[in-house]
Enzyme design. Structure first.
Site, PDB file in Angstrom:
ATOM      1  N   PHE A   1      48.760  34.560  -7.144  1.00 22.92           N
ATOM      2  CA  PHE A   1      47.905  33.754  -6.280  1.00 22.92           C
ATOM      3  C   PHE A   1      47.039  32.795  -7.106  1.00 22.92           C
ATOM      4  CE2 PHE A   1      48.798  37.626  -3.858  1.00 22.92           C
ATOM      5  CZ  PHE A   1      49.321  37.068  -2.688  1.00 22.92           C
TER       6      PHE A   1
ATOM      7  N   TYR B   1      33.376  45.918   3.530  1.00 23.94           N
ATOM      8  CA  TYR B   1      33.650  47.036   2.635  1.00 23.94           C
ATOM      9  C   TYR B   1      32.554  47.145   1.573  1.00 23.94           C
ATOM     10  CZ  TYR B   1      35.547  49.528  -1.369  1.00 23.94           C
ATOM     11  OH  TYR B   1      35.698  50.368  -2.445  1.00 23.94           O
TER      12      TYR B   1
ATOM     13  N   ALA C   1      36.328  57.388   1.923  1.00 18.00           N
ATOM     14  CA  ALA C   1      35.924  56.076   2.446  1.00 18.00           C
ATOM     15  C   ALA C   1      37.149  55.266   2.826  1.00 18.00           C
ATOM     16  CB  ALA C   1      35.117  55.302   1.410  1.00 18.00           C
TER      17      ALA C   1
END
Length: 314
Positions: A202, A137, A71
Protein backbone atom coordinates in the site's frame (compact mmCIF):
# COMPACT_ATOMS: atom_id res chain seq x y z
CA UNK A 1 2.24 -16.94 41.47
CA UNK A 2 -1.42 -17.67 40.87
CA UNK A 3 -2.44 -15.73 37.78
CA UNK A 4 -5.62 -15.06 35.82
CA UNK A 5 -5.13 -14.42 32.10
CA UNK A 6 -8.10 -12.97 30.23
CA UNK A 7 -8.07 -13.61 26.49
CA UNK A 8 -5.60 -16.46 26.95
CA UNK A 9 -7.06 -18.38 24.00
CA UNK A 10 -6.08 -15.62 21.59
CA UNK A 11 -2.79 -15.09 19.80
CA UNK A 12 -0.75 -13.03 22.27
CA UNK A 13 -2.62 -14.33 25.31
CA UNK A 14 -1.92 -17.96 24.39
CA UNK A 15 1.81 -17.38 23.97
CA UNK A 16 1.99 -15.41 27.20
CA UNK A 17 0.08 -18.16 29.02
CA UNK A 18 2.48 -20.79 27.73
CA UNK A 19 5.52 -18.81 28.83
CA UNK A 20 4.03 -18.14 32.28
CA UNK A 21 3.14 -21.81 32.79
CA UNK A 22 6.63 -22.85 31.76
CA UNK A 23 8.06 -20.32 34.22
CA UNK A 24 6.26 -22.18 37.02
CA UNK A 25 3.21 -19.99 37.55
CA UNK A 26 -0.28 -21.40 38.17
CA UNK A 27 -2.38 -19.94 35.37
CA UNK A 28 -6.13 -19.80 34.81
CA UNK A 29 -7.33 -18.62 31.40
CA UNK A 30 -10.67 -16.82 31.08
CA UNK A 31 -11.87 -16.51 27.46
CA UNK A 32 -15.28 -16.55 25.78
CA UNK A 33 -13.77 -18.08 22.58
CA UNK A 34 -15.43 -15.42 20.43
CA UNK A 35 -12.14 -14.98 18.58
CA UNK A 36 -9.83 -17.35 20.46
CA UNK A 37 -9.39 -21.11 20.17
CA UNK A 38 -9.80 -23.68 22.92
CA UNK A 39 -6.83 -25.70 21.67
CA UNK A 40 -4.63 -22.59 21.94
CA UNK A 41 -4.82 -22.76 25.74
CA UNK A 42 -1.76 -24.42 27.25
CA UNK A 43 -2.77 -27.89 28.51
CA UNK A 44 -1.39 -27.16 31.98
CA UNK A 45 -3.50 -24.04 32.39
CA UNK A 46 -6.97 -24.15 33.91
CA UNK A 47 -9.65 -22.89 31.52
CA UNK A 48 -12.87 -20.97 32.18
CA UNK A 49 -15.15 -20.20 29.24
CA UNK A 50 -16.74 -16.87 30.13
CA UNK A 51 -16.92 -13.24 29.12
CA UNK A 52 -14.63 -10.78 30.84
CA UNK A 53 -17.84 -8.93 31.80
CA UNK A 54 -18.57 -11.80 34.18
CA UNK A 55 -15.18 -11.70 35.89
CA UNK A 56 -16.80 -11.07 39.28
CA UNK A 57 -18.01 -14.69 39.17
CA UNK A 58 -14.49 -16.00 38.73
CA UNK A 59 -12.03 -13.59 40.39
CA UNK A 60 -11.24 -14.08 44.06
CA UNK A 61 -8.56 -13.03 46.49
CA UNK A 62 -6.46 -16.14 45.87
CA UNK A 63 -5.07 -14.60 42.67
CA UNK A 64 -1.82 -12.68 42.89
CA UNK A 65 -2.36 -10.82 39.62
CA UNK A 66 -4.51 -10.50 36.50
CA UNK A 67 -3.12 -10.13 32.99
CA UNK A 68 -5.77 -8.63 30.72
CA UNK A 69 -5.57 -9.42 26.98
CA UNK A 70 -9.27 -9.91 26.16
CA UNK A 71 -10.37 -7.30 23.60
CA UNK A 72 -11.68 -6.69 20.14
CA UNK A 73 -8.78 -5.41 18.05
CA UNK A 74 -9.78 -4.74 14.43
CA UNK A 75 -9.26 -1.09 13.58
CA UNK A 76 -11.58 -1.12 10.56
CA UNK A 77 -14.37 -2.83 12.48
CA UNK A 78 -13.98 -0.32 15.29
CA UNK A 79 -14.65 2.52 12.83
CA UNK A 80 -17.69 0.80 11.34
CA UNK A 81 -19.11 -0.52 14.63
CA UNK A 82 -17.68 1.57 17.47
CA UNK A 83 -20.41 0.43 19.84
CA UNK A 84 -18.86 -3.06 19.89
CA UNK A 85 -15.59 -1.60 21.14
CA UNK A 86 -17.19 0.53 23.86
CA UNK A 87 -19.21 -2.44 25.08
CA UNK A 88 -16.48 -5.07 24.89
CA UNK A 89 -13.21 -3.26 25.49
CA UNK A 90 -14.39 -0.46 27.79
CA UNK A 91 -17.37 -1.91 29.66
CA UNK A 92 -15.81 -5.37 29.90
CA UNK A 93 -12.56 -3.95 31.24
CA UNK A 94 -14.42 -1.83 33.77
CA UNK A 95 -16.23 -4.92 35.02
CA UNK A 96 -12.91 -6.74 35.31
CA UNK A 97 -11.23 -3.86 37.14
CA UNK A 98 -14.16 -3.66 39.57
CA UNK A 99 -13.91 -7.41 40.19
CA UNK A 100 -10.15 -7.16 40.76
CA UNK A 101 -10.64 -4.33 43.25
CA UNK A 102 -13.48 -6.07 45.09
CA UNK A 103 -11.48 -9.29 45.40
CA UNK A 104 -8.39 -7.51 46.65
CA UNK A 105 -6.15 -8.66 43.82
CA UNK A 106 -3.18 -6.33 44.00
CA UNK A 107 -1.70 -6.35 40.49
CA UNK A 108 -3.00 -5.93 36.96
CA UNK A 109 -1.04 -6.00 33.70
CA UNK A 110 -2.91 -4.58 30.71
CA UNK A 111 -2.45 -5.27 27.02
CA UNK A 112 -2.48 -1.74 25.63
CA UNK A 113 -1.44 -0.57 22.16
CA UNK A 114 0.54 1.93 20.13
CA UNK A 115 -2.83 2.90 18.62
CA UNK A 116 -3.32 5.11 21.70
CA UNK A 117 -0.75 7.49 20.14
CA UNK A 118 -2.70 7.86 16.91
CA UNK A 119 -0.59 9.38 14.12
CA UNK A 120 2.24 11.10 16.03
CA UNK A 121 4.47 13.75 14.51
CA UNK A 122 7.65 11.99 15.62
CA UNK A 123 9.23 8.81 14.30
CA UNK A 124 10.70 7.41 17.55
CA UNK A 125 7.76 7.18 19.94
CA UNK A 126 8.31 7.25 23.68
CA UNK A 127 5.78 7.36 26.50
CA UNK A 128 5.79 11.18 26.57
CA UNK A 129 4.23 11.26 23.12
CA UNK A 130 0.69 12.75 23.31
CA UNK A 131 -2.11 10.18 23.19
CA UNK A 132 -4.42 11.12 20.33
CA UNK A 133 -5.99 7.91 19.00
CA UNK A 134 -7.63 8.22 15.60
CA UNK A 135 -9.99 5.23 15.78
CA UNK A 136 -12.35 3.70 18.37
CA UNK A 137 -10.02 0.76 18.92
CA UNK A 138 -7.23 3.03 20.13
CA UNK A 139 -9.73 5.17 22.03
CA UNK A 140 -11.09 2.14 23.87
CA UNK A 141 -7.60 1.05 24.93
CA UNK A 142 -6.72 4.55 26.09
CA UNK A 143 -9.92 4.62 28.15
CA UNK A 144 -8.77 1.51 30.01
CA UNK A 145 -5.33 3.02 30.56
CA UNK A 146 -7.04 6.01 32.14
CA UNK A 147 -9.19 3.74 34.32
CA UNK A 148 -6.08 2.03 35.63
CA UNK A 149 -4.42 5.34 36.49
CA UNK A 150 -7.42 6.34 38.57
CA UNK A 151 -7.76 2.90 40.15
CA UNK A 152 -4.12 2.86 41.19
CA UNK A 153 -4.45 6.28 42.79
CA UNK A 154 -7.74 5.56 44.53
CA UNK A 155 -7.29 1.93 45.59
CA UNK A 156 -3.56 1.21 45.58
CA UNK A 157 -3.65 -1.09 42.55
CA UNK A 158 -0.26 -1.97 41.08
CA UNK A 159 -0.91 -1.56 37.35
CA UNK A 160 1.21 -1.71 34.22
CA UNK A 161 0.01 -0.96 30.69
CA UNK A 162 2.26 -2.41 28.00
CA UNK A 163 1.80 -0.62 24.69
CA UNK A 164 2.69 -2.91 21.80
CA UNK A 165 3.74 -1.93 18.33
CA UNK A 166 3.68 -4.58 15.55
CA UNK A 167 3.78 -8.12 16.92
CA UNK A 168 4.65 -11.23 14.92
CA UNK A 169 6.08 -14.71 15.08
CA UNK A 170 4.89 -17.80 16.93
CA UNK A 171 5.87 -20.08 19.78
CA UNK A 172 5.65 -23.71 18.77
CA UNK A 173 1.97 -24.61 18.46
CA UNK A 174 0.86 -21.14 19.57
CA UNK A 175 0.48 -18.56 16.80
CA UNK A 176 -1.82 -16.30 14.81
CA UNK A 177 -5.17 -17.72 13.69
CA UNK A 178 -7.40 -14.73 13.07
CA UNK A 179 -10.67 -15.06 11.16
CA UNK A 180 -9.96 -11.59 9.76
CA UNK A 181 -6.23 -11.17 9.28
CA UNK A 182 -4.90 -7.62 9.07
CA UNK A 183 -1.23 -8.15 9.98
CA UNK A 184 1.45 -7.97 7.32
CA UNK A 185 3.55 -11.07 8.06
CA UNK A 186 0.70 -13.64 8.17
CA UNK A 187 -0.87 -12.09 5.07
CA UNK A 188 2.42 -12.43 3.19
CA UNK A 189 2.67 -16.02 4.41
CA UNK A 190 -0.78 -16.72 2.98
CA UNK A 191 0.73 -16.00 -0.44
CA UNK A 192 3.58 -18.43 0.28
CA UNK A 193 1.12 -21.15 1.28
CA UNK A 194 -1.02 -20.55 -1.80
CA UNK A 195 -4.04 -19.21 0.06
CA UNK A 196 -3.62 -15.93 -1.81
CA UNK A 197 -2.26 -15.20 -5.27
CA UNK A 198 -0.33 -12.07 -4.40
CA UNK A 199 0.37 -9.52 -1.70
CA UNK A 200 -0.57 -5.84 -1.77
CA UNK A 201 1.94 -3.08 -1.04
CA UNK A 202 0.00 0.00 0.00
CA UNK A 203 2.00 2.92 -1.36
CA UNK A 204 5.65 3.29 -2.38
CA UNK A 205 6.00 7.07 -2.27
CA UNK A 206 6.45 7.63 1.47
CA UNK A 207 9.49 9.64 2.66
CA UNK A 208 11.39 6.49 3.65
CA UNK A 209 14.48 4.81 2.21
CA UNK A 210 12.50 2.66 -0.26
CA UNK A 211 9.20 4.53 -0.31
CA UNK A 212 7.21 2.00 1.74
CA UNK A 213 6.00 2.42 5.32
CA UNK A 214 8.36 1.70 8.22
CA UNK A 215 7.11 -0.22 11.26
CA UNK A 216 8.59 -1.74 14.42
CA UNK A 217 8.21 -5.55 14.49
CA UNK A 218 8.46 -7.34 17.84
CA UNK A 219 8.55 -11.11 18.32
CA UNK A 220 5.60 -12.39 20.33
CA UNK A 221 7.91 -14.34 22.67
CA UNK A 222 9.88 -11.22 23.56
CA UNK A 223 6.60 -9.42 24.14
CA UNK A 224 5.30 -12.24 26.33
CA UNK A 225 8.44 -12.28 28.44
CA UNK A 226 7.97 -8.56 29.14
CA UNK A 227 4.71 -9.43 30.88
CA UNK A 228 6.49 -11.70 33.32
CA UNK A 229 8.93 -8.91 34.09
CA UNK A 230 6.06 -6.45 34.49
CA UNK A 231 4.61 -8.62 37.26
CA UNK A 232 7.80 -8.02 39.25
CA UNK A 233 7.98 -4.31 38.37
CA UNK A 234 4.38 -3.45 39.29
CA UNK A 235 4.24 -1.06 42.26
CA UNK A 236 1.22 -0.57 44.56
CA UNK A 237 -0.52 2.75 43.98
CA UNK A 238 1.21 3.33 40.64
CA UNK A 239 0.12 2.88 37.04
CA UNK A 240 3.12 2.55 34.73
CA UNK A 241 2.78 2.91 30.95
CA UNK A 242 5.59 1.22 29.03
CA UNK A 243 6.16 0.84 25.29
CA UNK A 244 7.27 -2.51 23.89
CA UNK A 245 9.20 -2.38 20.65
CA UNK A 246 12.65 -2.96 19.21
CA UNK A 247 13.60 0.64 18.50
CA UNK A 248 14.33 -0.46 14.92
CA UNK A 249 12.12 0.02 11.90
CA UNK A 250 11.64 -2.19 8.86
CA UNK A 251 10.00 -1.15 5.62
CA UNK A 252 7.24 -3.18 4.02
CA UNK A 253 9.76 -4.23 1.38
CA UNK A 254 12.15 -5.38 4.13
CA UNK A 255 9.41 -7.63 5.50
CA UNK A 256 8.56 -8.92 2.03
CA UNK A 257 12.22 -9.78 1.42
CA UNK A 258 12.42 -11.55 4.80
CA UNK A 259 9.35 -13.64 3.94
CA UNK A 260 10.85 -14.56 0.60
CA UNK A 261 14.08 -15.62 2.31
CA UNK A 262 12.35 -17.48 5.11
CA UNK A 263 9.89 -19.41 2.96
CA UNK A 264 11.83 -19.88 -0.26
CA UNK A 265 8.78 -18.65 -2.17
CA UNK A 266 8.64 -15.81 -4.68
CA UNK A 267 5.63 -14.16 -2.95
CA UNK A 268 4.37 -11.99 -5.83
CA UNK A 269 3.37 -8.47 -4.78
CA UNK A 270 1.47 -5.67 -6.48
CA UNK A 271 1.45 -1.97 -5.75
CA UNK A 272 -1.81 -0.58 -4.36
CA UNK A 273 -2.97 2.87 -3.34
CA UNK A 274 -1.96 4.26 0.01
CA UNK A 275 -4.36 3.55 2.86
CA UNK A 276 -5.77 6.72 4.42
CA UNK A 277 -4.11 7.63 7.71
CA UNK A 278 -1.05 5.38 7.41
CA UNK A 279 1.92 7.26 8.94
CA UNK A 280 5.22 6.90 7.10
CA UNK A 281 7.20 5.75 10.15
CA UNK A 282 6.17 4.27 13.53
CA UNK A 283 9.01 3.00 15.71
CA UNK A 284 8.99 2.53 19.49
CA UNK A 285 11.53 3.77 21.95
CA UNK A 286 12.13 0.93 24.41
CA UNK A 287 14.34 2.91 26.79
CA UNK A 288 11.72 2.87 29.53
CA UNK A 289 11.17 -0.88 29.15
CA UNK A 290 14.90 -1.42 29.56
CA UNK A 291 15.01 0.86 32.61
CA UNK A 292 11.85 -0.26 34.43
CA UNK A 293 11.64 -3.91 33.39
CA UNK A 294 15.22 -4.79 32.55
CA UNK A 295 13.80 -5.94 29.22
CA UNK A 296 15.24 -5.95 25.72
CA UNK A 297 14.15 -7.91 22.65
CA UNK A 298 16.30 -10.88 21.68
CA UNK A 299 14.72 -11.90 18.37
CA UNK A 300 14.69 -10.13 15.01
CA UNK A 301 12.61 -9.96 11.85
CA UNK A 302 14.02 -13.19 10.40
CA UNK A 303 13.12 -15.02 13.63
CA UNK A 304 9.59 -13.65 13.41
CA UNK A 305 9.19 -14.89 9.84
CA UNK A 306 10.81 -18.29 10.49
CA UNK A 307 8.64 -19.04 13.52
CA UNK A 308 5.45 -17.76 11.90
CA UNK A 309 6.20 -19.82 8.78
CA UNK A 310 6.70 -22.98 10.79
CA UNK A 311 3.39 -22.34 12.54
CA UNK A 312 1.58 -21.58 9.26
CA UNK A 313 2.72 -24.92 7.83
CA UNK A 314 1.13 -26.81 10.73
Amino acid sequence: MKLLVTGGAGYIGSVCTARLVEAGHHVTVLDDLSTGHRDAVHPDARFIEARVHDAADHVDGSYDAVLHFAAKSLVGESVEKPELYWENNVVGSLQLINAVTAAGVGTMIFSSTAATYGAPDRTLIDESCPTMPVNPYGMSKLAVDMMLTAQAQAHGLAAVSLRYFNVGGAYGVFGERHATETHLVPNLLKVATGERNEAAIFGNDYPTRDGTCVRDYLHVVDLSDAHGLALDAATPGMHQVINLGTGTGYTVNDVLDAVRRGTGHEVPARLAERRPGDPAVLVASNAKAKDRLGWAPTRGLDDIVTDAWQFAQR
